[in-house]
Scaffold this motif. Structure first.
Motif, short mmCIF file in Angstrom:
data_model
loop_
_atom_site.label_atom_id
_atom_site.label_comp_id
_atom_site.label_asym_id
_atom_site.label_seq_id
_atom_site.Cartn_x
_atom_site.Cartn_y
_atom_site.Cartn_z
N THR A 33 -88.94 -31.48 49.26
CA THR A 33 -88.39 -32.62 48.53
C THR A 33 -89.07 -32.78 47.18
OG1 THR A 33 -87.95 -33.72 50.64
CG2 THR A 33 -87.87 -35.08 48.66
N THR A 34 -90.38 -32.59 47.15
CA THR A 34 -91.10 -32.65 45.89
C THR A 34 -90.64 -31.55 44.94
OG1 THR A 34 -93.03 -33.57 47.00
CG2 THR A 34 -93.40 -32.58 44.85
N ARG A 35 -90.40 -30.36 45.48
CA ARG A 35 -89.95 -29.25 44.65
C ARG A 35 -88.59 -29.53 44.02
NH1 ARG A 35 -88.95 -25.90 41.43
NH2 ARG A 35 -89.43 -23.69 41.51
N SER A 36 -87.74 -30.24 44.74
CA SER A 36 -86.40 -30.53 44.21
C SER A 36 -86.45 -31.40 42.97
CB SER A 36 -85.55 -31.22 45.28
OG SER A 36 -86.01 -32.54 45.52
N LEU A 37 -87.54 -32.15 42.79
CA LEU A 37 -87.64 -33.03 41.64
C LEU A 37 -87.98 -32.27 40.36
CD1 LEU A 37 -89.65 -35.94 43.31
CD2 LEU A 37 -87.17 -35.72 43.05
N ARG A 38 -88.43 -31.01 40.48
CA ARG A 38 -88.85 -30.23 39.32
C ARG A 38 -88.06 -28.93 39.19
NH1 ARG A 38 -92.89 -32.14 35.61
NH2 ARG A 38 -93.81 -33.97 36.61
N THR A 39 -86.83 -28.96 39.61
CA THR A 39 -86.01 -27.75 39.54
C THR A 39 -84.70 -28.06 38.87
OG1 THR A 39 -85.18 -25.90 40.85
CG2 THR A 39 -84.86 -28.09 41.75
N GLY A 42 -78.81 -27.12 39.80
CA GLY A 42 -78.11 -26.21 40.70
C GLY A 42 -78.88 -25.92 41.98
N TRP A 43 -80.21 -25.95 41.92
CA TRP A 43 -81.04 -25.68 43.09
C TRP A 43 -81.44 -26.94 43.84
CZ3 TRP A 43 -81.75 -20.88 44.92
CH2 TRP A 43 -81.52 -19.81 44.05
N LYS A 44 -81.24 -28.08 43.27
CA LYS A 44 -81.71 -29.33 43.86
C LYS A 44 -81.13 -29.59 45.26
CE LYS A 44 -82.38 -34.16 42.48
NZ LYS A 44 -83.77 -34.03 42.05
N PRO A 45 -79.81 -29.47 45.48
CA PRO A 45 -79.29 -29.71 46.84
C PRO A 45 -79.88 -28.77 47.87
CG PRO A 45 -77.50 -29.71 45.23
CD PRO A 45 -78.72 -29.20 44.52
N GLY A 46 -80.13 -27.52 47.49
CA GLY A 46 -80.70 -26.58 48.44
C GLY A 46 -82.09 -26.97 48.89
N GLY A 51 -85.61 -29.44 52.92
CA GLY A 51 -86.59 -30.45 53.30
C GLY A 51 -86.12 -31.33 54.43
N ALA A 52 -84.86 -31.77 54.38
CA ALA A 52 -84.32 -32.63 55.44
C ALA A 52 -84.28 -31.89 56.77
CB ALA A 52 -82.92 -33.12 55.05
N THR A 53 -83.87 -30.63 56.75
CA THR A 53 -83.80 -29.87 57.99
C THR A 53 -85.20 -29.62 58.55
OG1 THR A 53 -81.83 -28.79 57.11
CG2 THR A 53 -82.82 -27.82 59.06
N SER A 54 -86.17 -29.43 57.68
CA SER A 54 -87.55 -29.23 58.15
C SER A 54 -88.09 -30.48 58.82
CB SER A 54 -88.45 -28.83 56.97
OG SER A 54 -88.02 -27.61 56.40
N ILE A 55 -87.88 -31.62 58.19
CA ILE A 55 -88.37 -32.87 58.79
C ILE A 55 -87.65 -33.15 60.10
CG2 ILE A 55 -88.56 -35.36 58.47
CD1 ILE A 55 -88.83 -34.89 55.49
N GLY A 56 -86.32 -33.03 60.10
CA GLY A 56 -85.57 -33.30 61.33
C GLY A 56 -85.94 -32.35 62.45
N SER A 57 -86.09 -31.06 62.13
CA SER A 57 -86.47 -30.09 63.17
C SER A 57 -87.88 -30.35 63.69
CB SER A 57 -86.37 -28.67 62.62
OG SER A 57 -85.05 -28.37 62.21
N GLY A 58 -88.80 -30.70 62.79
CA GLY A 58 -90.16 -30.99 63.23
C GLY A 58 -90.24 -32.20 64.13
N VAL A 99 -83.18 -38.43 52.57
CA VAL A 99 -83.80 -37.53 51.61
C VAL A 99 -82.94 -37.36 50.36
CG1 VAL A 99 -84.45 -35.12 51.23
CG2 VAL A 99 -85.23 -36.31 53.28
N PHE A 100 -81.63 -37.22 50.53
CA PHE A 100 -80.74 -37.05 49.38
C PHE A 100 -80.68 -38.33 48.55
CE2 PHE A 100 -79.48 -33.10 51.15
CZ PHE A 100 -78.83 -32.40 50.14
N ILE A 101 -80.73 -39.48 49.18
CA ILE A 101 -80.72 -40.74 48.42
C ILE A 101 -81.94 -40.81 47.51
CG2 ILE A 101 -80.93 -43.24 48.60
CD1 ILE A 101 -79.18 -43.13 51.07
N VAL A 102 -83.11 -40.54 48.08
CA VAL A 102 -84.33 -40.60 47.28
C VAL A 102 -84.38 -39.48 46.26
CG1 VAL A 102 -86.85 -40.43 47.41
CG2 VAL A 102 -85.62 -41.80 49.08
#
Length: 314
Positions: A33-39, A42-46, A51-58, A99-102
């Motif tokens: 999620t932090t990485r998405s703020l500095r990219t 085009g790469w932000k949704p990925g 990040g969302a899948t990692s948190i949910g899976s964990g 995660v997408f809202i933030v």
């Protein structure tokens, strides 16, 4: 008849393993999620989806590992696989919404409140949907006050995690936030488990349908575990995420370099200035010095006339 509930059938092994999985998923999710703020956009949704899948899976893996240590002494416990898998998708989708809202709206108070509430409710829904997938000869009953407390813990933990994702950029601070997040999520799970009581039915000692914990443990854990490993590989090979260098140290106002692209070389300044930007021809070098004329002599053919001899007299 009340059943005897034991949430720590394997002692401290399952709580520690569950906590580590929650920390791993939280750490990967926060860093992505932090990485998405500095990219680039085009790469932000990925990055946000990863990040969302990692948190949910964990979180889901933490819940399932902890549930392996749950048992009712008077009745065997089994699980309905479709309901258990449904809880995984609920966790990923609800965490993804927050995660997408933030990620797109920032860390304002209203945004964090909305996203944290949605994510926390999603985590709580995952927990109780997973509990509804339990099969045993009895009926689960919940203490309302304890259930509400577990939901509040989930919302507070989710809000704090989302705030950390957009506010903490260093690797070590993010790791510390993940450790705290693991404590909050694991605490929410065991708070929810403390609200359970089992009212046994007359038929005991047989299977209530569904798969046993040992029969579904490896198939269900394999997918999320492999995904978390792959997400960890992605994070490890991104030096910006691990070291916090590169664009983090970029001065404000300078355009970042695109991912994977080398910076454009700066052409050297021209040797000779030009106001109009055109090519200037180098000036012609001065001619070599010529031989000065000889001084006149007093008589033709005479080299020993009066007066001093010139430098070119023979």
């Amino acid at each position: 008849m009340q059943g005897t509930v034991d949430g720590f059938n394997y002692g401290i092994v399952t709580p520690v393993a569950a906590y580590l999985m929650a920390v791993l998923g939280g750490a990967l999710g926060l860093r992505c999620t932090t990485r998405s703020l500095r990219t680039d956009q085009g790469w932000k949704p990925g990055w946000l989806a990863l990040g969302a899948t990692s948190i949910g899976s964990g979180i889901w893996t933490m819940h399932f590992i902890a549930m392996i240590g749950f048992q009712v002494e008077e009745a065997p416990v089994s699980y309905d696989v479709p309901t258990t898998v449904l809880s995984l998708f609920v966790a990923i989708v609800m965490v993804g919404v927050g995660v997408f809202i933030v990620g797109y709206r920032g860390a304002t108070r209203a945004t964090l409140t909305t996203a944290g509430t949605i994510t926390g409710l999603g985590v709580a829904a995952m927990h109780y949907i997973g509990m509804s997938g339990m099969r045993l000869h009895g009926r689960l009953e919940y203490d309302t006050t304890t259930v509400v407390l577990s939901v509040v813990i989930a919302v507070v933990a989710a809000t704090a995690a989302l705030w950390a994702a957009v506010s903490i950029h260093g690797f070590l601070p993010s790791l510390g936030a993940s450790l705290v997040m693991g404590v909050a999520v694991t605490g929410m799970h065991y708070t929810g488990m403390a609200a359970i009581s089992v009212h046994l039915q007359s038929a005991t000692g047989g299977s209530a349908g569904g798969g046993s914990p040992t029969s579904i443990m490896f198939p269900l854990l394999l997918g999320p575990a492999v995904f978390l490993v792959l997400a960890g590989v992605v994070v490890m090979f991104d030096p910006l995420l691990v070291l916090g260098e590169g664009e983090w140290d970029r001065p404000i106002g300078k355009k970042p370099v695109r991912n994977g692209a080398a910076p454009r070389p700066v052409p050297p300044p021209p040797a000779y200035g030009d106001v109009n930007g055109g090519r200037v021809q180098a000036p012609t070098p001065p001619p070599a010095p010529t031989r000065p004329p000889q001084a006149p002599t007093s008589a033709p053919g005479s080299h020993r006339g009066a007066g001093p001899r010139g430098p070119y007299d023979w």
